[in-house]
Design an enzyme around this catalytic site. Sequence first.
Site, PDB file in Angstrom:
ATOM      1  N   HIS A 157      47.216  47.672  46.342  1.00 57.76           N
ATOM      2  CA  HIS A 157      47.492  48.076  45.446  1.00 57.76           C
ATOM      3  C   HIS A 157      48.332  46.749  45.283  1.00 57.76           C
ATOM      4  O   HIS A 157      47.293  46.095  43.626  1.00 57.76           O
ATOM      5  CB  HIS A 157      48.438  49.311  45.398  1.00 57.76           C
ATOM      6  CG  HIS A 157      49.895  48.856  44.584  1.00 57.76           C
ATOM      7  ND1 HIS A 157      48.857  50.311  43.172  1.00 57.76           N
ATOM      8  CD2 HIS A 157      49.921  48.348  43.846  1.00 57.76           C
ATOM      9  CE1 HIS A 157      49.387  49.995  42.425  1.00 57.76           C
ATOM     10  NE2 HIS A 157      50.367  48.483  42.338  1.00 57.76           N
ATOM     11  N   GLU A 158      48.871  46.130  46.217  1.00 61.71           N
ATOM     12  CA  GLU A 158      49.425  44.866  45.458  1.00 61.71           C
ATOM     13  C   GLU A 158      48.393  43.781  45.713  1.00 61.71           C
ATOM     14  O   GLU A 158      48.433  42.910  44.533  1.00 61.71           O
ATOM     15  CB  GLU A 158      50.137  44.446  46.546  1.00 61.71           C
ATOM     16  CG  GLU A 158      51.539  45.513  46.342  1.00 61.71           C
ATOM     17  CD  GLU A 158      52.003  45.554  44.981  1.00 61.71           C
ATOM     18  OE1 GLU A 158      53.237  46.669  44.547  1.00 61.71           O
ATOM     19  OE2 GLU A 158      52.361  44.825  43.915  1.00 61.71           O
ATOM     20  N   HIS A 195      46.642  43.681  42.478  1.00 56.78           N
ATOM     21  CA  HIS A 195      47.209  42.517  41.412  1.00 56.78           C
ATOM     22  C   HIS A 195      47.417  41.366  41.963  1.00 56.78           C
ATOM     23  O   HIS A 195      46.878  40.218  40.790  1.00 56.78           O
ATOM     24  CB  HIS A 195      49.517  42.792  41.430  1.00 56.78           C
ATOM     25  CG  HIS A 195      49.196  44.268  41.294  1.00 56.78           C
ATOM     26  ND1 HIS A 195      48.949  44.311  39.700  1.00 56.78           N
ATOM     27  CD2 HIS A 195      49.925  45.109  42.035  1.00 56.78           C
ATOM     28  CE1 HIS A 195      49.537  46.018  39.166  1.00 56.78           C
ATOM     29  NE2 HIS A 195      50.317  46.451  40.549  1.00 56.78           N
TER      30      HIS A 195
END
Length: 290
Positions: free
Chosen positions: A206-207, A210
């Site tokens: 997920h990170e 980004h």
Amino acid sequence: MAARVAAHGDDCFSGALSDGGARVTHPADRADLDRGQVVAMLADLRRTLLDRFGTSDERDLDTALRRARSVVVPVRFHVVHSGSLGRVSEASARRQISTLNAAYGGRTGGVDTRLRFRLVSYDSFDQPAWFDNPHRYEAPMKRRLRKGGRGTLNIFTAAVGTDVLGYSTFPQQFRKNPRMDGVVIDYRSVPRGQYKSFNRGYTAVHEIGHWLGLLHTFEGGCVPPGDGVADTPYEAAPAEGCPHFRDTCPGRGADPVHNFMDYAHDACMREFTAGQGRRIRASWAAYRSR
């Protein structure tokens, strides 16, 4: 994760874990941008692509730049610990890299984004203050440990917390503050970690989304431009737990509750979309390929 985080200026303060491991909504998710910030980020991407490649159309760019091989991202893995506490092993780091390659390679159920990850270094640093409070000591930690240029992914593990499981920088931020670039995750969220509902390594997935230019699928709720990706339907609020189905916004498409850029439990996450793959490759071309 205790909560899924995004970046510095994009910390995913998405939620906290209740005693039973279910996420409850956190009142202040710094990774959630306001509409003006989203519009500005998308406009900057279009401008940068147009300046560099003569087009801001991500489909056209994808065709023009398509390579037979995938982009291979070198990874520097930094374990910050306090004595034996938080000392993530090199074997665990390699499991995390395998998880990234499965998720971004489409082997968990989504599309192949054509991004691959290769561990090029692993180190550990015994620094209790940094370990206990990586938010407060983020700058000295990254200044001391971060290596490589704009295309090198630096992952740091520490005791990020239960309100936030990780955070990341966006690619647009590199040119202004390159020394802060990178992804920080809670050491308990790596594959086989201690966080019951968030121990498949998807906090890092997920990170790093980004770090590669993706926004949350629920960005802006039901209001355009959302996350700016056409094939991730609008979503009024983050997914919690592992819902089988939700449809919280008018218009076509159910909520993308199984998307890696939502906030569901790791067991519920499995996919990136074709549009997210194009966004990743466009952001890489614009900000990280040089």
